[in-house]
Design a protein around this motif. Structure first.
Motif, PDB file in Angstrom:
ATOM      1  N   LEU A  24     -33.805 -30.144 -60.211  1.00 49.26           N
ATOM      2  CA  LEU A  24     -32.795 -29.105 -60.812  1.00 49.26           C
ATOM      3  C   LEU A  24     -32.394 -27.884 -59.732  1.00 49.26           C
ATOM      4  CD1 LEU A  24     -34.861 -29.157 -63.937  1.00 49.26           C
ATOM      5  CD2 LEU A  24     -31.947 -30.249 -63.320  1.00 49.26           C
ATOM      6  N   ASN A  25     -33.000 -27.505 -58.872  1.00 50.16           N
ATOM      7  CA  ASN A  25     -32.709 -26.554 -58.293  1.00 50.16           C
ATOM      8  C   ASN A  25     -31.793 -26.826 -57.043  1.00 50.16           C
ATOM      9  OD1 ASN A  25     -33.197 -24.092 -56.191  1.00 50.16           O
ATOM     10  ND2 ASN A  25     -33.964 -23.289 -57.864  1.00 50.16           N
ATOM     11  N   SER A  26     -32.077 -27.754 -56.332  1.00 46.58           N
ATOM     12  CA  SER A  26     -31.579 -28.120 -55.483  1.00 46.58           C
ATOM     13  C   SER A  26     -30.035 -29.225 -55.809  1.00 46.58           C
ATOM     14  CB  SER A  26     -32.036 -29.839 -54.724  1.00 46.58           C
ATOM     15  OG  SER A  26     -31.163 -29.886 -53.791  1.00 46.58           O
ATOM     16  N   GLU A  27     -29.588 -29.415 -57.146  1.00 45.43           N
ATOM     17  CA  GLU A  27     -28.542 -29.825 -57.206  1.00 45.43           C
ATOM     18  C   GLU A  27     -28.057 -28.708 -57.912  1.00 45.43           C
ATOM     19  OE1 GLU A  27     -25.573 -32.399 -59.899  1.00 45.43           O
ATOM     20  OE2 GLU A  27     -27.209 -32.979 -57.727  1.00 45.43           O
ATOM     21  N   ILE A  28     -28.595 -27.002 -58.393  1.00 41.96           N
ATOM     22  CA  ILE A  28     -27.805 -26.381 -58.782  1.00 41.96           C
ATOM     23  C   ILE A  28     -27.007 -25.548 -57.527  1.00 41.96           C
ATOM     24  CG2 ILE A  28     -28.023 -24.085 -59.862  1.00 41.96           C
ATOM     25  CD1 ILE A  28     -30.848 -25.129 -61.474  1.00 41.96           C
ATOM     26  N   THR A  29     -27.954 -25.866 -56.852  1.00 37.64           N
ATOM     27  CA  THR A  29     -27.414 -25.063 -55.398  1.00 37.64           C
ATOM     28  C   THR A  29     -26.468 -25.983 -55.099  1.00 37.64           C
ATOM     29  OG1 THR A  29     -29.376 -24.252 -54.829  1.00 37.64           O
ATOM     30  CG2 THR A  29     -28.272 -24.481 -53.322  1.00 37.64           C
ATOM     31  N   HIS A  30     -26.235 -26.759 -54.765  1.00 37.92           N
ATOM     32  CA  HIS A  30     -25.300 -28.299 -54.528  1.00 37.92           C
ATOM     33  C   HIS A  30     -24.429 -27.336 -55.343  1.00 37.92           C
ATOM     34  CE1 HIS A  30     -23.001 -31.303 -53.016  1.00 37.92           C
ATOM     35  NE2 HIS A  30     -22.757 -31.677 -54.443  1.00 37.92           N
ATOM     36  N   GLU A  31     -24.257 -27.823 -56.184  1.00 42.02           N
ATOM     37  CA  GLU A  31     -22.710 -27.686 -57.731  1.00 42.02           C
ATOM     38  C   GLU A  31     -22.200 -26.186 -57.501  1.00 42.02           C
ATOM     39  OE1 GLU A  31     -20.938 -29.472 -59.028  1.00 42.02           O
ATOM     40  OE2 GLU A  31     -22.750 -31.033 -58.993  1.00 42.02           O
ATOM     41  N   LEU A  32     -23.095 -24.686 -57.124  1.00 40.16           N
ATOM     42  CA  LEU A  32     -22.663 -23.675 -56.549  1.00 40.16           C
ATOM     43  C   LEU A  32     -21.845 -23.094 -55.706  1.00 40.16           C
ATOM     44  CD1 LEU A  32     -25.440 -21.282 -58.200  1.00 40.16           C
ATOM     45  CD2 LEU A  32     -23.045 -21.720 -59.583  1.00 40.16           C
ATOM     46  N   SER A  33     -22.713 -24.174 -54.182  1.00 41.20           N
ATOM     47  CA  SER A  33     -22.081 -23.872 -53.003  1.00 41.20           C
ATOM     48  C   SER A  33     -20.505 -25.258 -52.457  1.00 41.20           C
ATOM     49  CB  SER A  33     -23.155 -24.076 -52.234  1.00 41.20           C
ATOM     50  OG  SER A  33     -23.597 -25.904 -51.972  1.00 41.20           O
ATOM     51  N   SER A  34     -20.764 -25.414 -53.420  1.00 42.64           N
ATOM     52  CA  SER A  34     -19.276 -26.874 -53.519  1.00 42.64           C
ATOM     53  C   SER A  34     -17.828 -26.604 -53.690  1.00 42.64           C
ATOM     54  CB  SER A  34     -19.858 -28.381 -53.554  1.00 42.64           C
ATOM     55  OG  SER A  34     -19.962 -28.545 -54.802  1.00 42.64           O
ATOM     56  N   ASN A  35     -17.203 -26.065 -53.243  1.00 43.49           N
ATOM     57  CA  ASN A  35     -16.160 -25.633 -53.351  1.00 43.49           C
ATOM     58  C   ASN A  35     -14.988 -26.861 -53.995  1.00 43.49           C
ATOM     59  OD1 ASN A  35     -14.021 -24.028 -55.502  1.00 43.49           O
ATOM     60  ND2 ASN A  35     -13.622 -22.578 -53.812  1.00 43.49           N
ATOM     61  N   ARG A  36     -14.699 -28.203 -55.051  1.00 47.88           N
ATOM     62  CA  ARG A  36     -14.842 -28.462 -55.207  1.00 47.88           C
ATOM     63  C   ARG A  36     -12.921 -29.145 -54.863  1.00 47.88           C
ATOM     64  NH1 ARG A  36     -17.911 -32.630 -58.952  1.00 47.88           N
ATOM     65  NH2 ARG A  36     -19.494 -31.475 -58.079  1.00 47.88           N
ATOM     66  N   PHE A  37     -12.459 -27.852 -56.025  1.00 48.44           N
ATOM     67  CA  PHE A  37     -11.103 -27.432 -57.067  1.00 48.44           C
ATOM     68  C   PHE A  37     -10.871 -26.838 -55.558  1.00 48.44           C
ATOM     69  CE2 PHE A  37     -14.313 -28.639 -60.004  1.00 48.44           C
ATOM     70  CZ  PHE A  37     -13.553 -29.774 -60.220  1.00 48.44           C
ATOM     71  N   ASN A 164     -24.342 -24.866 -65.662  1.00 45.52           N
ATOM     72  CA  ASN A 164     -25.271 -23.966 -67.562  1.00 45.52           C
ATOM     73  C   ASN A 164     -25.384 -25.278 -67.722  1.00 45.52           C
ATOM     74  OD1 ASN A 164     -25.437 -22.302 -69.061  1.00 45.52           O
ATOM     75  ND2 ASN A 164     -24.229 -23.074 -70.346  1.00 45.52           N
ATOM     76  N   TRP A 165     -25.486 -26.653 -67.997  1.00 48.11           N
ATOM     77  CA  TRP A 165     -26.457 -26.659 -68.522  1.00 48.11           C
ATOM     78  C   TRP A 165     -27.565 -27.310 -67.321  1.00 48.11           C
ATOM     79  CZ3 TRP A 165     -28.501 -32.296 -66.681  1.00 48.11           C
ATOM     80  CH2 TRP A 165     -28.769 -32.854 -67.313  1.00 48.11           C
ATOM     81  N   LEU A 166     -27.752 -27.327 -65.723  1.00 53.96           N
ATOM     82  CA  LEU A 166     -28.085 -27.544 -65.398  1.00 53.96           C
ATOM     83  C   LEU A 166     -29.588 -27.044 -65.447  1.00 53.96           C
ATOM     84  CD1 LEU A 166     -26.520 -28.941 -62.631  1.00 53.96           C
ATOM     85  CD2 LEU A 166     -28.591 -30.374 -63.704  1.00 53.96           C
ATOM     86  N   GLN A 167     -29.369 -24.791 -65.180  1.00 52.29           N
ATOM     87  CA  GLN A 167     -29.520 -24.463 -65.675  1.00 52.29           C
ATOM     88  C   GLN A 167     -30.748 -24.145 -66.429  1.00 52.29           C
ATOM     89  OE1 GLN A 167     -26.409 -21.134 -64.266  1.00 52.29           O
ATOM     90  NE2 GLN A 167     -27.024 -21.236 -62.468  1.00 52.29           N
ATOM     91  N   LYS A 168     -30.173 -24.250 -68.313  1.00 52.17           N
ATOM     92  CA  LYS A 168     -31.191 -24.500 -69.249  1.00 52.17           C
ATOM     93  C   LYS A 168     -32.450 -25.042 -68.917  1.00 52.17           C
ATOM     94  CE  LYS A 168     -27.684 -22.993 -72.475  1.00 52.17           C
ATOM     95  NZ  LYS A 168     -26.638 -23.234 -74.095  1.00 52.17           N
ATOM     96  N   LEU A 169     -31.667 -26.759 -68.486  1.00 51.42           N
ATOM     97  CA  LEU A 169     -32.953 -27.844 -68.349  1.00 51.42           C
ATOM     98  C   LEU A 169     -33.401 -27.060 -67.055  1.00 51.42           C
ATOM     99  CD1 LEU A 169     -33.258 -30.668 -69.151  1.00 51.42           C
ATOM    100  CD2 LEU A 169     -32.609 -30.584 -66.595  1.00 51.42           C
ATOM    101  N   GLU A 170     -33.281 -26.150 -66.284  1.00 52.89           N
ATOM    102  CA  GLU A 170     -33.779 -25.690 -65.504  1.00 52.89           C
ATOM    103  C   GLU A 170     -35.125 -24.889 -65.784  1.00 52.89           C
ATOM    104  OE1 GLU A 170     -34.298 -23.863 -61.171  1.00 52.89           O
ATOM    105  OE2 GLU A 170     -33.145 -23.288 -62.720  1.00 52.89           O
TER     106      GLU A 170
END
Length: 176
Positions: A24-37, A164-170
């Motif tokens: 979960l932490n890895s996924e959150i870090t990835h999502e926050l560091s990648s600026n897809r848009f 936000n969902w990932l952070q709540k799950l974590e």
């Protein structure tokens, strides 16, 4: 030895939770560091104002009022399960277009709660009528710039909701 079995199960559960927390932490870090848009064209709101954009909702409602007194409201939602007036879809790489699911006339914004006939599905209308209605909307500012804005905004909104969902799950897994 009967007491060893529950202790081993608790230890195994703790290891599984720790592994899930790492992922979960890895996924959150990835999502926050990648600026897809980052490279997407943002488009503009034009004369529209955001009327509704709650963080927990999936849609956004825009409204504008012309000097003539005419009001135009656009409600947009990403994805195929659209329940609103305009569905924003990505049509091609260099820009965007919009699809209309329903278009209907309201005498005023106070008529929203009353049940009324909202017309047939837009796609079932005569193709010439579809083109004419779409041209009508484009003349009122609902075009490529607005749909680009909506696409980017709705994608970012969806991304924020996912993080936000990932952070709540974590948080929930960390407490257990």
């Amino acid at each position: 030895m009967p007491k060893a079995s529950p202790i081993l199960r608790k230890g195994q559960k703790a290891l599984q939770d720790l592994n899930l927390l790492k992922i979960l932490n890895s996924e959150i870090t990835h999502e926050l560091s990648s600026n897809r848009f980052q490279d997407n064209q943002s488009g503009t709101l034009g004369d529209f104002k955001v009327e509704y954009d709650a963080p927990q909702s999936h849609d956004v409602v825009l409204r504008t009022k012309f000097e003539s007194g005419e009001e135009v409201a656009v409600s947009a939602l990403l994805g195929p399960e659209t329940f609103f007036d305009c569905r924003v879809t990505e049509k091609h790489i260099e820009g965007s277009d919009f699809d209309i699911r329903n278009a209907y006339y309201l005498q005023s914004s106070t008529c929203l709660g009353r049940p009324l006939y909202r017309g047939p599905m837009f796609s079932s209308l005569d193709p010439h009528l579809q083109v004419a209605l779409k041209e009508y909307l484009v003349a009122r500012g609902i075009g490529e710039h607005l749909t680009n804005y909506l696409l980017l905004h709705l994608h970012k909104k969806e991304q924020d909701q996912y993080v936000n969902w990932l952070q709540k799950l974590e948080s929930m897994v960390a407490k257990s």
